[in-house]
Design a protein around this motif. Structure first.
Motif, mmCIF file in Angstrom:
data_model
loop_
_atom_site.group_PDB
_atom_site.id
_atom_site.type_symbol
_atom_site.label_atom_id
_atom_site.label_comp_id
_atom_site.label_asym_id
_atom_site.label_seq_id
_atom_site.Cartn_x
_atom_site.Cartn_y
_atom_site.Cartn_z
ATOM 1 N N ILE A 116 74.925 -26.236 -49.798
ATOM 2 C CA ILE A 116 75.414 -26.654 -48.472
ATOM 3 C C ILE A 116 75.923 -25.425 -47.707
ATOM 4 O O ILE A 116 76.261 -24.407 -48.310
ATOM 5 C CB ILE A 116 76.529 -27.733 -48.564
ATOM 6 N N SER A 117 75.976 -25.550 -46.382
ATOM 7 C CA SER A 117 76.407 -24.422 -45.554
ATOM 8 C C SER A 117 77.934 -24.289 -45.564
ATOM 9 O O SER A 117 78.643 -25.231 -45.933
ATOM 10 C CB SER A 117 75.932 -24.633 -44.112
ATOM 11 N N LEU A 118 78.403 -23.126 -45.139
ATOM 12 C CA LEU A 118 79.848 -22.885 -45.038
ATOM 13 C C LEU A 118 80.482 -23.904 -44.099
ATOM 14 O O LEU A 118 81.516 -24.503 -44.417
ATOM 15 C CB LEU A 118 80.098 -21.458 -44.530
ATOM 16 N N GLN A 119 79.836 -24.122 -42.945
ATOM 17 C CA GLN A 119 80.390 -25.050 -41.952
ATOM 18 C C GLN A 119 80.516 -26.460 -42.510
ATOM 19 O O GLN A 119 81.502 -27.150 -42.296
ATOM 20 C CB GLN A 119 79.521 -25.053 -40.687
ATOM 21 N N PRO A 166 90.514 -27.117 -45.458
ATOM 22 C CA PRO A 166 89.496 -26.142 -45.064
ATOM 23 C C PRO A 166 90.013 -24.706 -45.022
ATOM 24 O O PRO A 166 89.275 -23.764 -45.307
ATOM 25 C CB PRO A 166 89.049 -26.618 -43.675
ATOM 26 N N GLY A 167 91.305 -24.532 -44.704
ATOM 27 C CA GLY A 167 91.877 -23.184 -44.605
ATOM 28 C C GLY A 167 91.727 -22.393 -45.886
ATOM 29 O O GLY A 167 91.261 -21.245 -45.884
ATOM 30 N N SER A 168 92.108 -23.013 -47.015
ATOM 31 C CA SER A 168 92.062 -22.278 -48.285
ATOM 32 C C SER A 168 90.615 -22.013 -48.715
ATOM 33 O O SER A 168 90.312 -20.965 -49.284
ATOM 34 C CB SER A 168 92.824 -23.025 -49.381
ATOM 35 N N LEU A 169 89.681 -22.953 -48.402
ATOM 36 C CA LEU A 169 88.276 -22.730 -48.744
ATOM 37 C C LEU A 169 87.682 -21.619 -47.871
ATOM 38 O O LEU A 169 86.841 -20.842 -48.324
ATOM 39 C CB LEU A 169 87.459 -24.019 -48.586
ATOM 40 N N HIS A 170 88.134 -21.559 -46.617
ATOM 41 C CA HIS A 170 87.654 -20.514 -45.715
ATOM 42 C C HIS A 170 88.073 -19.140 -46.246
ATOM 43 O O HIS A 170 87.282 -18.188 -46.267
ATOM 44 C CB HIS A 170 88.197 -20.749 -44.299
ATOM 45 N N ASP A 171 89.335 -19.036 -46.704
ATOM 46 C CA ASP A 171 89.834 -17.772 -47.270
ATOM 47 C C ASP A 171 89.021 -17.379 -48.506
ATOM 48 O O ASP A 171 88.661 -16.224 -48.700
ATOM 49 C CB ASP A 171 91.316 -17.901 -47.667
ATOM 50 N N LYS A 172 88.748 -18.385 -49.344
ATOM 51 C CA LYS A 172 87.992 -18.145 -50.583
ATOM 52 C C LYS A 172 86.581 -17.619 -50.252
ATOM 53 O O LYS A 172 86.083 -16.699 -50.899
ATOM 54 C CB LYS A 172 87.906 -19.479 -51.354
ATOM 55 N N ALA A 173 85.965 -18.238 -49.226
ATOM 56 C CA ALA A 173 84.615 -17.827 -48.828
ATOM 57 C C ALA A 173 84.625 -16.402 -48.279
ATOM 58 O O ALA A 173 83.716 -15.618 -48.528
ATOM 59 C CB ALA A 173 84.061 -18.796 -47.784
ATOM 60 N N ARG A 174 85.698 -16.055 -47.520
ATOM 61 C CA ARG A 174 85.796 -14.711 -46.943
ATOM 62 C C ARG A 174 85.930 -13.662 -48.054
ATOM 63 O O ARG A 174 85.289 -12.623 -48.034
ATOM 64 C CB ARG A 174 86.985 -14.635 -45.976
ATOM 65 N N LYS A 175 86.772 -13.995 -49.063
ATOM 66 C CA LYS A 175 86.958 -13.059 -50.190
ATOM 67 C C LYS A 175 85.656 -12.869 -50.957
ATOM 68 O O LYS A 175 85.316 -11.765 -51.373
ATOM 69 C CB LYS A 175 88.051 -13.578 -51.132
ATOM 70 N N LYS A 176 84.925 -13.980 -51.135
ATOM 71 C CA LYS A 176 83.644 -13.906 -51.849
ATOM 72 C C LYS A 176 82.677 -12.988 -51.084
ATOM 73 O O LYS A 176 81.971 -12.163 -51.671
ATOM 74 C CB LYS A 176 83.047 -15.315 -51.985
ATOM 75 N N ASP A 177 82.676 -13.161 -49.761
ATOM 76 C CA ASP A 177 81.787 -12.372 -48.907
ATOM 77 C C ASP A 177 82.139 -10.878 -48.991
ATOM 78 O O ASP A 177 81.262 -10.018 -49.110
ATOM 79 C CB ASP A 177 81.906 -12.882 -47.468
ATOM 80 N N GLU A 178 83.456 -10.587 -48.959
ATOM 81 C CA GLU A 178 83.908 -9.182 -49.038
ATOM 82 C C GLU A 178 83.524 -8.562 -50.382
ATOM 83 O O GLU A 178 83.028 -7.439 -50.447
ATOM 84 C CB GLU A 178 85.430 -9.099 -48.845
ATOM 85 N N ALA A 179 83.750 -9.332 -51.466
ATOM 86 C CA ALA A 179 83.421 -8.849 -52.811
ATOM 87 C C ALA A 179 81.919 -8.576 -52.923
ATOM 88 O O ALA A 179 81.487 -7.569 -53.494
ATOM 89 C CB ALA A 179 83.848 -9.872 -53.854
ATOM 90 N N SER A 180 81.140 -9.467 -52.332
ATOM 91 C CA SER A 180 79.686 -9.321 -52.385
ATOM 92 C C SER A 180 79.237 -8.065 -51.621
ATOM 93 O O SER A 180 78.386 -7.323 -52.073
ATOM 94 C CB SER A 180 79.059 -10.582 -51.785
ATOM 95 N N ARG A 181 79.885 -7.837 -50.453
ATOM 96 C CA ARG A 181 79.535 -6.647 -49.652
ATOM 97 C C ARG A 181 79.891 -5.362 -50.400
ATOM 98 O O ARG A 181 79.154 -4.388 -50.382
ATOM 99 C CB ARG A 181 80.249 -6.698 -48.298
ATOM 100 N N GLN A 182 81.056 -5.382 -51.072
ATOM 101 C CA GLN A 182 81.478 -4.192 -51.831
ATOM 102 C C GLN A 182 80.489 -3.900 -52.959
ATOM 103 O O GLN A 182 80.113 -2.753 -53.193
ATOM 104 C CB GLN A 182 82.884 -4.402 -52.422
#
Length: 377
Positions: free
Chosen positions: A333-336, A345-361
């Motif tokens: 399913i999509s992020l949205q 939704p706030g805590s899931l949004h934070d989790k998704a952002r951290k995952k994205d940052e870790a993936s970029r690193q």
């Protein structure tokens, strides 16, 4: 002419994999496919069209109810291709219709992704099992799957009380009687009052709508029957609070005690469109009533139920947000969509952002390694 048009609309809904047809004045017919509304390329409907379409499929009794009450609901079969649940209502003085397609095929636990423990709970001799979620979240399909499992595997007498009957069940290992409110019996409460004399093992109540029905369902579970029903709530803890809040304050203590001993499970679900745009997947919150959760219900500490669900993973328990995250993490399913259906939704949004940052690193490091490799060669 209207009948031909209606047949074509019903056929289009089935062949295109739609779930609902919307017919209202000022729009062409609209079909909901995989959660999205799509207009058909036909004429814009006028008041005469919706009236003629309504008359082409609606029994006299329901037309009468529409005149008197301003709305009516019923179910009908479209040959052997499927059944439709129909809601007809007035809006701005005109007639509008919504037809929900009820698939012919009843799915298995695996096909709809239900927790494995559901099969064991369906074998319980008594208790109340609630399936909850907003309208259109697949509650009816889940209940039909459970009833079908009992029908195929146990020699029980199953009585369903529905408004209207959606899935038709045939007698298999069990005997099954389906009663439709408004045709076979005047109300849920009346059907429940009489059902205990019909020697049932399993009772399905379409919906716990009011105090009288809730009281009768709990009493049926208490007197040694397995009772299934639905509530329009979005969480396990919220379902318990909602049921208790229906009662006057002087009865709430007693209902809390009754629920703590008779409730066996709450399954809350949300239906999410797949990221591919084709098909949908159900996200579940699942609570099995353990002695610890039973105590929390009795002591009015429902706010602590979520943490008990998190520690009950070995019983198949899970919170809705945890399942949504899993579906997002797997790319289903999509992020949205995850954020739209989430309770926090706030805590899931934070989790998704951290995952994205870790993936970029990680990708950044990978690129450097790759450059080194290229230089060496």
């Amino acid at each position: 002419m209207a009948t031909v048009n209606m047949d074509r609309l019903l056929q289009a809904c089935i062949t295109q994999g739609g779930s609902d047809i919307h017919l209202t004045v000022g729009r062409p017919p609209v079909i909901r496919i995989h959660g999205s509304l799509r207009s058909l390329e036909t004429k814009v409907l006028d008041p005469d069209d919706t009236t003629a379409l309504m008359k082409s499929i609606t029994p006299e009794r329901n037309q009468q109810e529409l005149q008197e009450e301003g709305g009516t609901d019923y179910g009908f079969a479209f040959g052997d291709q499927g059944r439709f649940r129909v809601a007809i209502f007035r809006q701005k003085g005109n007639i509008a219709l919504v037809l929900r397609l009820i698939p012919n095929k009843i799915m298995t636990f695996d096909e709809i992704g239900l927790p494995k423990i559901c099969a064991a709970l369906c074998r319980r001799p008594r208790g109340l099992f609630l399936v909850t979620g907003p309208t259109g979240s697949g509650k009816t399909t889940t209940l039909a799957t459970m009833v079908n499992y009992i029908n195929e595997n146990l020699d029980h007498h199953i009585v369903t009380i529905e408004d209207p009957i959606e899935y038709y069940h045939n007698h298999k290992k069990s005997v099954i009687n389906q009663r439709e409110v408004g045709i076979d019996v005047p109300s849920f409460a009346e059907a429940l009052r009489r059902v205990l004399r019909q020697d049932p093992d399993v009772i399905l109540v379409g919906e716990l709508r009011d105090l009288e029905t809730i009281e009768a369902a709990i009493r049926a579970a208490e007197t040694g029957h397995l009772v299934f029903s639905t509530v329009h709530t979005t969480s396990a803890a919220g379902t318990i609070t909602r049921l208790i809040d229906v009662f006057p304050p002087n009865q709430q203590e007693q209902i809390r005690t009754q629920l703590s001993t008779n409730l066996i499970a709450v399954l809350s679900q949300a239906l999410c469109p797949l990221a591919t745009g084709r098909g949908r997947v159900a996200a579940y919150e699942f609570m099995v009533v353990t002695p610890a959760i039973s105590n929390l219900i009795r002591e009015n500490k429902t706010y602590r139920i979520d943490s008990s669900i998190q520690t009950g993973k070995k019983l198949g328990m899970q919170l809705l947000d945890d399942h949504l995250w899993k579906l997002f993490d797997q790319g289903k399913i999509s992020l949205q969509e995850m954020l739209d259906k989430a309770r926090q939704p706030g805590s899931l949004h934070d989790k998704a952002r951290k995952k994205d940052e870790a993936s970029r690193q990680r990708k950044g490091k990978g690129a450097d390694d790759g450059d080194v490799q290229v230089l060496r060669t």
